[in-house]
Design a protein around this motif. Structure first.
Motif, PDB file in Angstrom:
ATOM      1  N   ILE A  78       0.834  -1.193   0.000  1.00 34.56           N
ATOM      2  CA  ILE A  78       0.000   0.000   0.000  1.00 34.56           C
ATOM      3  C   ILE A  78       0.874   1.251   0.000  1.00 34.56           C
ATOM      4  O   ILE A  78       2.081   1.188   0.275  1.00 34.56           O
ATOM      5  CB  ILE A  78      -0.935   0.041   1.238  1.00 34.56           C
ATOM      6  CG1 ILE A  78      -0.119   0.187   2.533  1.00 34.56           C
ATOM      7  CG2 ILE A  78      -1.831  -1.189   1.285  1.00 34.56           C
ATOM      8  CD1 ILE A  78      -0.969   0.495   3.758  1.00 34.56           C
ATOM      9  N   GLU A  79       0.263   2.384  -0.305  1.00 34.51           N
ATOM     10  CA  GLU A  79       0.926   3.683  -0.174  1.00 34.51           C
ATOM     11  C   GLU A  79       0.766   4.142   1.274  1.00 34.51           C
ATOM     12  O   GLU A  79      -0.335   4.130   1.824  1.00 34.51           O
ATOM     13  CB  GLU A  79       0.301   4.701  -1.130  1.00 34.51           C
ATOM     14  CG  GLU A  79       0.927   6.083  -1.061  1.00 34.51           C
ATOM     15  CD  GLU A  79       2.268   6.191  -1.744  1.00 34.51           C
ATOM     16  OE1 GLU A  79       3.030   7.115  -1.399  1.00 34.51           O
ATOM     17  OE2 GLU A  79       2.557   5.340  -2.624  1.00 34.51           O
ATOM     18  N   LEU A  80       1.868   4.543   1.881  1.00 36.35           N
ATOM     19  CA  LEU A  80       1.850   4.967   3.280  1.00 36.35           C
ATOM     20  C   LEU A  80       1.678   6.477   3.365  1.00 36.35           C
ATOM     21  O   LEU A  80       2.396   7.230   2.699  1.00 36.35           O
ATOM     22  CB  LEU A  80       3.153   4.567   3.982  1.00 36.35           C
ATOM     23  CG  LEU A  80       3.475   3.068   4.012  1.00 36.35           C
ATOM     24  CD1 LEU A  80       4.842   2.838   4.615  1.00 36.35           C
ATOM     25  CD2 LEU A  80       2.408   2.300   4.788  1.00 36.35           C
TER      26      LEU A  80
ATOM     27  N   ALA B 260       5.764   4.637  12.368  1.00 35.00           N
ATOM     28  CA  ALA B 260       5.890   3.195  12.143  1.00 35.00           C
ATOM     29  C   ALA B 260       7.066   2.897  11.217  1.00 35.00           C
ATOM     30  O   ALA B 260       7.763   1.880  11.388  1.00 35.00           O
ATOM     31  CB  ALA B 260       4.596   2.639  11.544  1.00 35.00           C
ATOM     32  N   ILE B 261       7.301   3.775  10.228  1.00 30.30           N
ATOM     33  CA  ILE B 261       8.451   3.592   9.334  1.00 30.30           C
ATOM     34  C   ILE B 261       9.751   3.707  10.125  1.00 30.30           C
ATOM     35  O   ILE B 261      10.677   2.910   9.956  1.00 30.30           O
ATOM     36  CB  ILE B 261       8.413   4.623   8.195  1.00 30.30           C
ATOM     37  CG1 ILE B 261       7.182   4.411   7.314  1.00 30.30           C
ATOM     38  CG2 ILE B 261       9.682   4.530   7.344  1.00 30.30           C
ATOM     39  CD1 ILE B 261       6.989   5.490   6.248  1.00 30.30           C
ATOM     40  N   VAL B 262       9.815   4.706  11.008  1.00 32.02           N
ATOM     41  CA  VAL B 262      11.007   4.877  11.842  1.00 32.02           C
ATOM     42  C   VAL B 262      11.239   3.643  12.699  1.00 32.02           C
ATOM     43  O   VAL B 262      12.369   3.130  12.793  1.00 32.02           O
ATOM     44  CB  VAL B 262      10.878   6.138  12.720  1.00 32.02           C
ATOM     45  CG1 VAL B 262      12.000   6.185  13.758  1.00 32.02           C
ATOM     46  CG2 VAL B 262      10.906   7.395  11.856  1.00 32.02           C
TER      47      VAL B 262
ATOM     48  N   ALA C 189      17.776   6.433  12.307  1.00 27.10           N
ATOM     49  CA  ALA C 189      16.542   6.158  11.559  1.00 27.10           C
ATOM     50  C   ALA C 189      15.590   7.350  11.529  1.00 27.10           C
ATOM     51  O   ALA C 189      15.039   7.666  10.462  1.00 27.10           O
ATOM     52  CB  ALA C 189      15.844   4.924  12.130  1.00 27.10           C
ATOM     53  N   PRO C 190      15.339   8.068  12.637  1.00 28.06           N
ATOM     54  CA  PRO C 190      14.416   9.210  12.553  1.00 28.06           C
ATOM     55  C   PRO C 190      14.877  10.271  11.558  1.00 28.06           C
ATOM     56  O   PRO C 190      14.065  10.794  10.788  1.00 28.06           O
ATOM     57  CB  PRO C 190      14.398   9.754  13.991  1.00 28.06           C
ATOM     58  CG  PRO C 190      14.772   8.595  14.847  1.00 28.06           C
ATOM     59  CD  PRO C 190      15.777   7.833  14.036  1.00 28.06           C
TER      60      PRO C 190
ATOM     61  N   GLU D  27       0.131  -4.750  10.685  1.00 29.27           N
ATOM     62  CA  GLU D  27       1.563  -4.644  10.979  1.00 29.27           C
ATOM     63  C   GLU D  27       2.357  -4.265   9.737  1.00 29.27           C
ATOM     64  O   GLU D  27       2.187  -4.869   8.665  1.00 29.27           O
ATOM     65  CB  GLU D  27       2.080  -5.971  11.536  1.00 29.27           C
ATOM     66  CG  GLU D  27       3.547  -5.927  11.928  1.00 29.27           C
ATOM     67  CD  GLU D  27       4.078  -7.274  12.386  1.00 29.27           C
ATOM     68  OE1 GLU D  27       5.251  -7.335  12.793  1.00 29.27           O
ATOM     69  OE2 GLU D  27       3.314  -8.258  12.318  1.00 29.27           O
ATOM     70  N   LEU D  28       3.212  -3.274   9.873  1.00 28.39           N
ATOM     71  CA  LEU D  28       4.120  -2.879   8.802  1.00 28.39           C
ATOM     72  C   LEU D  28       5.346  -3.789   8.852  1.00 28.39           C
ATOM     73  O   LEU D  28       6.092  -3.793   9.835  1.00 28.39           O
ATOM     74  CB  LEU D  28       4.544  -1.417   8.987  1.00 28.39           C
ATOM     75  CG  LEU D  28       5.473  -0.824   7.925  1.00 28.39           C
ATOM     76  CD1 LEU D  28       4.763  -0.724   6.576  1.00 28.39           C
ATOM     77  CD2 LEU D  28       5.976   0.545   8.363  1.00 28.39           C
ATOM     78  N   ILE D  29       5.573  -4.557   7.773  1.00 29.55           N
ATOM     79  CA  ILE D  29       6.684  -5.509   7.772  1.00 29.55           C
ATOM     80  C   ILE D  29       7.762  -5.149   6.748  1.00 29.55           C
ATOM     81  O   ILE D  29       8.826  -5.768   6.720  1.00 29.55           O
ATOM     82  CB  ILE D  29       6.193  -6.952   7.522  1.00 29.55           C
ATOM     83  CG1 ILE D  29       5.535  -7.077   6.145  1.00 29.55           C
ATOM     84  CG2 ILE D  29       5.233  -7.382   8.627  1.00 29.55           C
ATOM     85  CD1 ILE D  29       5.197  -8.524   5.771  1.00 29.55           C
ATOM     86  N   GLY D  30       7.491  -4.172   5.913  1.00 32.99           N
ATOM     87  CA  GLY D  30       8.490  -3.734   4.939  1.00 32.99           C
ATOM     88  C   GLY D  30       8.147  -2.347   4.450  1.00 32.99           C
ATOM     89  O   GLY D  30       6.979  -1.941   4.453  1.00 32.99           O
ATOM     90  N   VAL D  31       9.173  -1.594   4.060  1.00 33.44           N
ATOM     91  CA  VAL D  31       8.952  -0.240   3.576  1.00 33.44           C
ATOM     92  C   VAL D  31       9.938   0.066   2.458  1.00 33.44           C
ATOM     93  O   VAL D  31      11.076  -0.406   2.459  1.00 33.44           O
ATOM     94  CB  VAL D  31       9.096   0.784   4.726  1.00 33.44           C
ATOM     95  CG1 VAL D  31      10.515   0.793   5.301  1.00 33.44           C
ATOM     96  CG2 VAL D  31       8.714   2.173   4.274  1.00 33.44           C
ATOM     97  N   LEU D  32       9.470   0.825   1.497  1.00 42.47           N
ATOM     98  CA  LEU D  32      10.314   1.325   0.417  1.00 42.47           C
ATOM     99  C   LEU D  32       9.980   2.797   0.196  1.00 42.47           C
ATOM    100  O   LEU D  32       8.806   3.156   0.093  1.00 42.47           O
ATOM    101  CB  LEU D  32      10.090   0.532  -0.876  1.00 42.47           C
ATOM    102  CG  LEU D  32      10.946   0.933  -2.083  1.00 42.47           C
ATOM    103  CD1 LEU D  32      11.234  -0.289  -2.963  1.00 42.47           C
ATOM    104  CD2 LEU D  32      10.298   2.021  -2.936  1.00 42.47           C
TER     105      LEU D  32
END
Length: 309
Positions: free
Chosen positions: A6-8, A15-17, A33-34, A60-65
């Motif tokens: 999905i688009e965040l 959550a990305i941090v 990371a922040p 749950e967020l399990i991956g990010v790009l």
């Protein structure tokens, strides 16, 4: 893979941090990371199309790009950050995120996708060679290594070469009519024009990210109102130094050594123990001026999209 891509939205930045803190294996990256996420997902959004893709299982967020289109060349897309939760690796999450990024950036007009930093705001020049799974993923998906880049590390502990005094050099420059001082936000137009006309690239944008913020700054040298050189820090994140440049006619004058050490003293005063000089060009200069050493090496990759070669 049983997750949804999905688009965040901006509300997902915390959550990305949190994911990046867990997923970035190098301690220095996890600790920052922040600042990394702020640079890529927040400030960068002002001047280019930015993708924030997430792999979600349930809630749950399990991956990010995080990806973006080049400011200078709209036919180039960039992947600036790819992180997968440690317990979710080798399950196709990274592959799915990259495939979606390729599709979306191609839809924005990109003919090539680079696994490389997208100045003026970037996390790293490319993939740190110590992130072996990321290198393997790039090769499996048909990316070819394009270039190699490196960062240099500077020790900012008391007594380090980087913090030695610049007073004698500044007096010598003053005798030649050269003033060295801290840059102010009002100096940005002149500095940006100097950077564009002398060096090209995106240093004007990086200067804009350094001036006027509490955790960043710049210093300049001038004679009779003419800019002869500048050095900046904090555009990518507080611990990073750069860019810097000296007018060709002033090379060898000692301006560069004064400017870099002024910036490094600011960073040391802010409590930063080591500074990173990002995407280094003249290694001998930084080694001599600040005692810097090459420590991080990055592979940069690229791939044609939609079958283009």
């Amino acid at each position: 893979m049983d997750a949804e891509i999905i688009e965040l939205g901006p509300d997902r930045l915390p959550a990305i941090v949190d994911l990046c803190r867990r997923a970035l294996d190098l301690p220095e990256d996890a600790a920052e990371a922040p600042a990394i996420v702020d640079t890529l997902a927040a400030r960068a959004a002002a001047d280019r199309p930015v993708l924030r893709l997430g792999a979600i299982r349930g809630t749950e967020l399990i991956g990010v790009l995080v990806g973006s289109r080049s400011q200078r060349d709209p036919e180039l897309g960039h992947v600036d950050l790819l992180a997968v939760a440690p317990e979710e690796r080798r399950r196709g999450v990274g592959r799915a995120l990259l495939a979606e990024a390729e599709r979306r950036l191609a839809g924005l007009g990109a003919a090539e996708l680079l696994l490389a930093g997208n100045p003026p705001y970037y996390a790293w020049p490319g993939i740190d060679v110590r992130y072996t799974p990321a290198v393997c993923l790039a090769l499996r998906l048909g990316y070819r290594q394009d270039r190699t880049a490196w960062n240099m590390t500077v020790d900012l502990a008391e007594g380090a070469p980087a913090l030695r005094t610049t007073e004698p050099a500044e007096r010598r420059l003053a005798d030649q009519g050269v003033t060295v001082r801290r840059a102010e936000p009002a100096d940005l137009p002149a500095l940006a024009a100097f950077a564009r006309s002398t060096f090209g690239g995106t240093w004007d944008g990086e200067l804009a990210g350094s001036l006027g913020r509490p955790d960043a700054g710049a210093h300049l040298a001038e004679r009779d109102g003419e800019v002869l050189g500048f050095a900046a820090y904090g555009s990518s994140r507080p611990s990073w130094f750069g860019p810097m440049g000296t007018a060709p006619a002033a090379e060898g004058s000692g301006i560069g050594g004064v400017l870099i050490r002024r910036c490094l003293r600011d960073q040391a005063a802010a409590g930063i123990g080591t500074a990173q000089i990002g995407w280094v060009g003249p290694v001998p200069f930084y080694a001599g001026a600040a005692g810097a050493r090459i420590e991080r090496v990055f592979f940069l990759y690229r791939k044609a999209l939609d079958g283009q070669e």
